[in-house]
Design a protein around this motif. Structure first.
Motif, PDB file in Angstrom:
ATOM      1  N   ARG A  94       9.602   4.957  -7.365  1.00 25.04           N
ATOM      2  CA  ARG A  94       9.160   6.346  -7.312  1.00 25.04           C
ATOM      3  C   ARG A  94       9.307   6.873  -5.880  1.00 25.04           C
ATOM      4  O   ARG A  94       8.743   6.315  -4.955  1.00 25.04           O
ATOM      5  N   GLY A  96       8.912  10.347  -3.494  1.00 28.74           N
ATOM      6  CA  GLY A  96       8.414  11.708  -3.360  1.00 28.74           C
ATOM      7  C   GLY A  96       9.142  12.409  -2.230  1.00 28.74           C
ATOM      8  O   GLY A  96       9.441  11.793  -1.195  1.00 28.74           O
ATOM      9  N   GLN A 135      -0.181  10.210  -1.668  1.00 27.09           N
ATOM     10  CA  GLN A 135       0.299   9.405  -2.796  1.00 27.09           C
ATOM     11  C   GLN A 135       0.815   8.044  -2.340  1.00 27.09           C
ATOM     12  O   GLN A 135       0.708   7.060  -3.080  1.00 27.09           O
ATOM     13  N   GLU A 140       0.819   5.733  -5.536  1.00 25.44           N
ATOM     14  CA  GLU A 140       1.390   6.508  -6.635  1.00 25.44           C
ATOM     15  C   GLU A 140       2.899   6.662  -6.492  1.00 25.44           C
ATOM     16  O   GLU A 140       3.586   6.933  -7.473  1.00 25.44           O
ATOM     17  N   ILE A 141       3.417   6.516  -5.280  1.00 25.99           N
ATOM     18  CA  ILE A 141       4.860   6.511  -5.037  1.00 25.99           C
ATOM     19  C   ILE A 141       5.170   5.336  -4.116  1.00 25.99           C
ATOM     20  O   ILE A 141       4.286   4.827  -3.409  1.00 25.99           O
ATOM     21  N   ASP A 142       6.431   4.912  -4.116  1.00 30.11           N
ATOM     22  CA  ASP A 142       6.841   3.787  -3.275  1.00 30.11           C
ATOM     23  C   ASP A 142       7.334   4.247  -1.913  1.00 30.11           C
ATOM     24  O   ASP A 142       7.229   3.509  -0.925  1.00 30.11           O
ATOM     25  N   GLY A 144       8.538   8.053   0.567  1.00 31.14           N
ATOM     26  CA  GLY A 144       8.577   9.504   0.669  1.00 31.14           C
ATOM     27  C   GLY A 144       9.641   9.937   1.655  1.00 31.14           C
ATOM     28  O   GLY A 144       9.967   9.210   2.596  1.00 31.14           O
TER      29      GLY A 144
END
Length: 309
Positions: A94, A96, A135, A140-142, A144
């Motif tokens: 993931r 972002g 996040q 929630e994300i790996d 950004g």
């Protein structure tokens, strides 16, 4: 204590509603409520403030959610690590991104997917910078892609990718269209369409306009860079867009992209991951790809450029 109970608590914290949390976890609401109640008994602290409806987590519950997110992230990282040892990296990564940098994401996801064919990538491209950092901290994300402020907290690792610079996007019939440069003061006097002031990309623009001794008064504001191009296409508006987006759209027919000067400002954009070890195996793999990808050079090439492979 079961991982499932922690998943239910994290879902409840995120959804702030028992029914929605149960739906997100694919269980019945009574099953989710009972699992959280048993977790409260095991930890011997109240986690949820209960009334006629969900009223939020207790202070203890808020602290336990942080631990739950960390434990679940470590579990997922362990699974990914073991899977990578057996068959190569697989699963879901993931990423972002702030909207202004989302056009550059494909320059990393392309080579990443070629190197790790068993991985599926999810890109969330409408996040604000603070949301990306939050996040990341909440697992929630790996990774950004966002602006790199000088005071970024020490629990993040960063890898610079390119310097964001700005062009004035106008129609070909505009008086400034055949100039080699335009000033920020000249841009401020046009009928502008800009990003909303809740976005860091817009706040950067406002800072540069202020440095030039002026202040824009946009008639149209949006959270989409694509919408900026669409409004300029109508012939009624001008906009200030990141040069990196020309790599995606080029300079559309009937438009001109004029570099902005006085001042000539650039802002660093880069990859951000958590500094926590061992961390996400997905994030480590993406950082390795980013180290060997010249994103800045790729963004200088426009669609149709014969130099593009």
């Amino acid at each position: 204590m079961l991982f499932r109970q922690l998943e239910y608590l994290v879902a409840l914290s995120r959804e702030r509603h028992f029914a929605r949390a149960a739906q997100a976890c694919f269980v019945s609401q009574p099953a989710l409520s009972e699992a959280i109640r048993k977790l409260e008994e095991e930890l011997d602290v109240p986690l949820v403030r209960r009334g006629r409806k969900y009223e939020g987590l207790t202070p203890e519950g808020e602290r336990i959610v942080v631990w739950a997110q960390r434990i679940l992230a470590d579990r997922d990282a362990l699974k990914d690590e073991v899977g990578a040892l057996r068959t190569g990296l697989s699963g879901r990564m993931r990423i972002g991104s702030v909207p202004t940098a989302s056009g550059a994401v494909s320059l990393l996801t392309g080579p990443f997917c070629a190197e790790h064919p068993l991985v599926t990538v999810e890109v969330i491209a409408d996040l604000q910078s603070r949301d990306i950092l939050r996040q990341l901290q909440n697992f929630e994300i790996d990774a950004g892609i966002t602006y790199l402020p000088e005071d970024l907290a020490e629990h993040f690792h960063t890898l610079p990718l390119y310097e964001e610079r700005y062009v004035l996007l106008i129609t070909a019939v505009d008086a400034l269209a055949h100039r080699t440069t335009a000033t920020w003061a000249e841009a401020s006097r046009l009928a502008l369409c800009l990003l909303t002031d809740s976005m860091q990309g817009r706040r950067v623009l406002d800072e540069v306009f202020a440095e030039a001794g002026t202040r824009p008064s946009p008639r149209i504001e949006t959270d989409s860079v694509g919408a900026l191009f669409a409004h300029v296409r109508t012939g009624r508006w001008a906009s200030v867009v990141p040069h990196a987006w020309l790599h995606v759209f080029g300079v559309p027919h009937g438009m001109r992209a004029v570099p902005l000067v006085e001042p000539a400002r650039t802002v660093p954009v880069g990859l951000v991951v958590t500094a926590r070890e061992p961390g996400s195996v997905m994030a480590r793999a993406l950082v390795e790809v980013a180290r060997h990808t010249d994103v800045a050079a790729a963004l200088e090439r426009l669609p149709g450029d014969p130099a593009v492979p």
